[in-house]
Design an enzyme around this catalytic site. Structure first.
Site, PDB file in Angstrom:
ATOM      1  N   SER A  43      31.038  18.651  32.160  1.00 29.36           N
ATOM      2  CA  SER A  43      32.103  17.552  32.422  1.00 29.36           C
ATOM      3  C   SER A  43      31.756  16.763  33.612  1.00 29.36           C
ATOM      4  O   SER A  43      30.855  17.287  34.450  1.00 29.36           O
ATOM      5  CB  SER A  43      33.287  18.408  32.608  1.00 29.36           C
ATOM      6  OG  SER A  43      34.298  17.383  33.080  1.00 29.36           O
TER       7      SER A  43
ATOM      8  N   TYR B 289      40.136  23.596  35.542  1.00 33.56           N
ATOM      9  CA  TYR B 289      39.057  22.883  34.625  1.00 33.56           C
ATOM     10  C   TYR B 289      37.867  22.377  35.689  1.00 33.56           C
ATOM     11  O   TYR B 289      36.904  22.607  35.406  1.00 33.56           O
ATOM     12  CB  TYR B 289      39.685  21.870  33.871  1.00 33.56           C
ATOM     13  CG  TYR B 289      38.634  21.098  32.965  1.00 33.56           C
ATOM     14  CD1 TYR B 289      38.503  21.829  31.646  1.00 33.56           C
ATOM     15  CD2 TYR B 289      38.142  19.888  33.080  1.00 33.56           C
ATOM     16  CE1 TYR B 289      37.673  21.160  30.755  1.00 33.56           C
ATOM     17  CE2 TYR B 289      36.978  19.475  32.377  1.00 33.56           C
ATOM     18  CZ  TYR B 289      36.988  19.971  31.040  1.00 33.56           C
ATOM     19  OH  TYR B 289      36.066  19.535  30.272  1.00 33.56           O
TER      20      TYR B 289
END
Length: 250
Positions: free
Chosen positions: A141, A154
């Site tokens: 990410s 996350y």
């Protein structure tokens, strides 16, 4: 360059995982689609079968991390050992760190990091035993390298994915197992649907991104196809940011 290979894709029913399945499927490999919902998997498989020689569906909840190794062994008994593993499944729990529960943290870390570790090593064990080279592509990410408020589980999980990618690449290089990661920027998917629907946030993304838009699953899928192919035979241990130029500016 991937024709005739067998590729396993997690999170294959929507978003980035679905885009990867569609892109890989158009290039000639057989596919194993992994997700929690068997009906959704079958729907995707039916769409792919006219152009993909063999599409297998493998419903499984990767949050059951202690069962991954056994499940994978059973799966390989039916399909054979894959040549390509794409770890795309992921979740997020948004909120300030002081407000999130420990369960939120544990769920995100379990699916986004621990499941990748467990499935990758189960895959590698078989490839090593069979003396066959292979490819692992993890979906990292933008948060692997950056952070914003309200994303602590996350961000931590995707930071771990980046470092795990490097560690496994170094450990398994001698076996011909190449391990890389694609790190998407802001992508218009179900996972981000509340952000896309937020007009203020969406405009911020478009203004902040040098290319001036949200990414699409297809933007991520084709770099994955490249890493899975023979064109990437000398690439391992890399985290490639596909972010529209996000990290290149400030």
């Amino acid at each position: 360059m991937v024709e005739g290979k067998l590729a396993l894709i997690t999170g294959a029913t929507r978003g980035i995982g679905l885009g990867i399945a569609q892109a890989l499927g158009s290039c000639g490999p057989n596919l194993i689609l992994v997700g929690r919902d068997e009906d959704e998997l079958e729907h995707v498989a039916e769409e792919l079968r006219p152009t993909v020689p063999h599409v297998h569906v493998a419903p499984f909840d990767l949050l059951r991390t202690s069962e991954i190794a056994g499940w994978f062994e059973d799966l390989c008994g039916r399909t054979g050992t894959p040549d390509i593993l794409v770890n795309s499944a992921g979740i997020s729990r948004r909120g300030l760190a002081v407000d999130l529960t420990l369960e939120d943290w544990n769920d995100v870390m379990a699916l986004n990091t621990t499941a990748i570790f467990e499935l990758s090593r189960a895959f590698a064990k078989r490839c090593i035993a069979e003396e066959k080279g292979a490819r692992i592509i993890n979906i990292a990410s933008l948060m692997t390298a950056a952070a914003r408020p309200g994303t602590s589980p996350y961000t931590a999980s995707k930071g771990a994915v980046g470092q795990l990618t490097k560690a496994l690449a170094v450990e398994w290089a001698k076996y011909g197992i190449l391990v890389n990661a694609i790190a998407p920027g802001y992508i218009d998917t179900d996972l981000n649907k509340t952000l896309v629907a937020d007009d203020t946030f969406s405009k911020w993304v478009e203004q902040r991104c040098p290319l001036g838009r949200w990414g699409t699953p297809e933007d991520i899928a084709w770099p994955v196809v490249f890493l899975a192919s023979s064109a990437a035979a000398f690439i391992t241990g890399q985290v490639i940011y596909v972010d529209g130029g996000w990290l290149a500016t400030f």
